[in-house]
Design a protein around this motif. Structure first.
Motif, PDB file in Angstrom:
ATOM      1  N   LYS A  69     -59.324   4.280 115.243  1.00  0.00           N
ATOM      2  CA  LYS A  69     -58.856   4.870 116.496  1.00  0.00           C
ATOM      3  C   LYS A  69     -59.649   6.142 116.766  1.00  0.00           C
ATOM      4  CE  LYS A  69     -54.174   2.971 116.340  1.00  0.00           C
ATOM      5  NZ  LYS A  69     -52.713   3.267 116.326  1.00  0.00           N
ATOM      6  N   GLY A  70     -60.908   5.955 117.114  1.00  0.00           N
ATOM      7  CA  GLY A  70     -61.753   7.094 117.414  1.00  0.00           C
ATOM      8  C   GLY A  70     -62.908   7.231 116.445  1.00  0.00           C
ATOM      9  N   GLU A  71     -63.892   8.055 116.829  1.00  0.00           N
ATOM     10  CA  GLU A  71     -65.101   8.218 116.025  1.00  0.00           C
ATOM     11  C   GLU A  71     -64.878   9.101 114.801  1.00  0.00           C
ATOM     12  OE1 GLU A  71     -69.867   8.852 116.702  1.00  0.00           O
ATOM     13  OE2 GLU A  71     -68.483   9.725 118.161  1.00  0.00           O
ATOM     14  N   ALA A  72     -63.983  10.076 114.894  1.00  0.00           N
ATOM     15  CA  ALA A  72     -63.768  10.998 113.774  1.00  0.00           C
ATOM     16  C   ALA A  72     -63.305  10.281 112.499  1.00  0.00           C
ATOM     17  CB  ALA A  72     -62.793  12.091 114.171  1.00  0.00           C
ATOM     18  N   PRO A  73     -62.236   9.467 112.547  1.00  0.00           N
ATOM     19  CA  PRO A  73     -61.824   8.775 111.318  1.00  0.00           C
ATOM     20  C   PRO A  73     -62.859   7.758 110.831  1.00  0.00           C
ATOM     21  CG  PRO A  73     -60.512   8.013 113.199  1.00  0.00           C
ATOM     22  CD  PRO A  73     -61.273   9.217 113.644  1.00  0.00           C
ATOM     23  N   MET A  74     -63.588   7.151 111.757  1.00  0.00           N
ATOM     24  CA  MET A  74     -64.663   6.234 111.378  1.00  0.00           C
ATOM     25  C   MET A  74     -65.724   6.975 110.565  1.00  0.00           C
ATOM     26  SD  MET A  74     -67.412   4.326 113.913  1.00  0.00           S
ATOM     27  CE  MET A  74     -68.399   5.842 114.095  1.00  0.00           C
ATOM     28  N   THR A  75     -66.109   8.148 111.048  1.00  0.00           N
ATOM     29  CA  THR A  75     -67.130   8.941 110.365  1.00  0.00           C
ATOM     30  C   THR A  75     -66.648   9.416 109.005  1.00  0.00           C
ATOM     31  OG1 THR A  75     -68.000   9.668 112.507  1.00  0.00           O
ATOM     32  CG2 THR A  75     -68.622  10.967 110.581  1.00  0.00           C
ATOM     33  N   GLN A  76     -65.394   9.800 108.924  1.00  0.00           N
ATOM     34  CA  GLN A  76     -64.832  10.240 107.643  1.00  0.00           C
ATOM     35  C   GLN A  76     -64.922   9.142 106.588  1.00  0.00           C
ATOM     36  OE1 GLN A  76     -60.862  11.499 108.615  1.00  0.00           O
ATOM     37  NE2 GLN A  76     -61.531  13.354 109.655  1.00  0.00           N
ATOM     38  N   ASP A  77     -64.625   7.911 106.976  1.00  0.00           N
ATOM     39  CA  ASP A  77     -64.681   6.806 106.019  1.00  0.00           C
ATOM     40  C   ASP A  77     -66.116   6.412 105.673  1.00  0.00           C
ATOM     41  OD1 ASP A  77     -61.995   6.703 105.650  1.00  0.00           O
ATOM     42  OD2 ASP A  77     -61.709   4.668 106.406  1.00  0.00           O
ATOM     43  N   LEU A  78     -67.043   6.615 106.604  1.00  0.00           N
ATOM     44  CA  LEU A  78     -68.447   6.375 106.274  1.00  0.00           C
ATOM     45  C   LEU A  78     -68.898   7.370 105.209  1.00  0.00           C
ATOM     46  CD1 LEU A  78     -71.233   5.022 106.803  1.00  0.00           C
ATOM     47  CD2 LEU A  78     -71.647   6.860 108.471  1.00  0.00           C
ATOM     48  N   VAL A  79     -68.602   8.640 105.438  1.00  0.00           N
ATOM     49  CA  VAL A  79     -68.989   9.692 104.495  1.00  0.00           C
ATOM     50  C   VAL A  79     -68.320   9.466 103.139  1.00  0.00           C
ATOM     51  CG1 VAL A  79     -68.873  12.175 104.015  1.00  0.00           C
ATOM     52  CG2 VAL A  79     -69.422  11.367 106.327  1.00  0.00           C
ATOM     53  N   GLY A  80     -67.077   9.003 103.159  1.00  0.00           N
ATOM     54  CA  GLY A  80     -66.332   8.767 101.929  1.00  0.00           C
ATOM     55  C   GLY A  80     -66.698   7.480 101.217  1.00  0.00           C
ATOM     56  N   GLY A  81     -67.498   6.635 101.858  1.00  0.00           N
ATOM     57  CA  GLY A  81     -67.938   5.404 101.218  1.00  0.00           C
ATOM     58  C   GLY A  81     -67.024   4.222 101.382  1.00  0.00           C
ATOM     59  N   GLN A  82     -65.997   4.334 102.236  1.00  0.00           N
ATOM     60  CA  GLN A  82     -65.092   3.200 102.451  1.00  0.00           C
ATOM     61  C   GLN A  82     -65.745   2.112 103.301  1.00  0.00           C
ATOM     62  OE1 GLN A  82     -63.794   6.483 102.667  1.00  0.00           O
ATOM     63  NE2 GLN A  82     -62.988   6.181 100.600  1.00  0.00           N
ATOM     64  N   ILE A  83     -66.730   2.490 104.103  1.00  0.00           N
ATOM     65  CA  ILE A  83     -67.475   1.514 104.893  1.00  0.00           C
ATOM     66  C   ILE A  83     -68.966   1.727 104.654  1.00  0.00           C
ATOM     67  CG2 ILE A  83     -65.777   1.036 106.682  1.00  0.00           C
ATOM     68  CD1 ILE A  83     -66.996   3.178 108.409  1.00  0.00           C
TER      69      ILE A  83
END
Length: 324
Positions: free
Chosen positions: A184-198
């Motif tokens: 739901k938005g770019e911010a949480p998507m980016t957080q998971d990219l940085v964290g390695g979830q995606i």
């Protein structure tokens, strides 16, 4: 007798148009943004409202009406009086791709809205988690995904968004069986990219740049015909060997009004918007946001819209995305 009546009606119509042009704007103008406050479209709308309002000597308000993939705000403008005082500041999805994503849409952009100007375009960047994905260019990403078929996932800021559709195209072309993860938005998507979830995303250069700079995210390619001013070192998809028209697409922000708005009023809005967008202050502001300022004519905007339609339609069809 009938000929005289026809001539009289033409005179009245010309007179009404002249009056509309001379008296517009007769009250504050409202920019309707069909997305939440604080997002990129909202920031651009407010900057444009300030500059245009100053030039026109009239207050321009920004009214955020998020909901239903932009449908709520768009319908607010479709139903508004066609006098130029209610203006839609739209993204590609609400103005163009929704017609392919929804089985039933309460509006048709070409039928219900008039084009004013394409404000700016926004290149996007495909970026991977630097720790989990060894790829250093687009070809290496595709090869790595092929070796890890069924195990690679990618994020988007919502179903039907360009990142979703583009990721789906990459997956289907190579039969890579990649998994889409919607946020739901770019911010949480980016957080998971940085964290390695995606594994990877296609996102805005400005949002991803801090993580690119600190090495946690690695950029591979940008959309569009030219490199991003924010990430000039990153090649385009075409430069990387992928010349699919889908990756030549750029997200855009555009200005539209109700269809029957008098032509002189549309022309006045177009003129004022183009001058504001091409001002030194706004060009610098938009470029700092990673945008390419345009300020197109209404005719150019409509031509871009028409030429992009089949490409977006294909993207949606390949993805199988459907919204209710």
């Amino acid at each position: 007798m009938m000929k005289r009546i026809a001539v009289a009606l033409c005179v009245l119509a010309v007179g009404a148009s002249a009056v509309a042009q001379d008296t517009f704007p007769s009250k504050p103008i409202t920019f309707v943004v069909p997305y939440p406050a604080g997002g990129g479209t909202d920031v651009v709308a407010r900057a444009l409202a300030d500059e245009m309002g100053r030039r026109m000597g009239q207050t321009i308000l920004v009214d955020n009406k998020p909901g239903a993939a932009g449908i709520l705000g768009t319908m607010t403008v479709v139903k508004a009086p066609a006098d130029g005082h209610t203006v839609l500041i739209s993204l590609v999805q609400s103005a163009l791709t929704n017609q392919f994503l929804f089985k039933k849409l309460p509006y048709d952009t070409r039928r219900d809205l008039a084009f004013v100007t394409e404000i700016a375009t926004a290149p996007l960047v495909l970026a991977v988690n630097a720790s989990n994905v060894p790829a250093r260019d687009l070809g290496q990403l595709q090869a790595w995904a092929a070796k890890n078929k069924g195990k690679v996932n990618y994020g988007s800021w919502g179903p039907g968004s360009f990142p979703h559709l583009a990721g789906s195209l990459l997956s289907s072309r190579g039969e890579l069986d990649m998994t889409h993860v919607a946020y739901k938005g770019e911010a949480p998507m980016t957080q998971d990219l940085v964290g390695g979830q995606i594994s990877f995303v296609i996102g805005s250069p400005l949002t991803l740049k801090p993580f690119i700079d600190d090495g946690r995210v690695r950029p591979l390619a940008v959309t569009g015909h030219s490199r991003s001013s924010v990430l000039p070192q990153v090649p385009t998809f075409a430069e990387s060997g992928d010349k699919d028209p889908a990756f030549q697409l750029l997200g855009w922000m555009g200005m539209l009004v109700p269809k029957s708005t008098p032509a002189p009023v549309v022309a006045r809005l177009e003129k004022e918007a183009r001058e504001a967008i091409n001002s030194t202050a706004l060009r610098a502001r938009f470029q700092a946001l990673g945008l390419l300022p345009l300020g197109s004519t209404a005719a150019e905007f409509q031509a871009d819209f028409e030429s992009a339609l089949p490409v977006w339609e294909k993207l949606v069809k390949v993805s199988g995305a459907q919204l209710d």
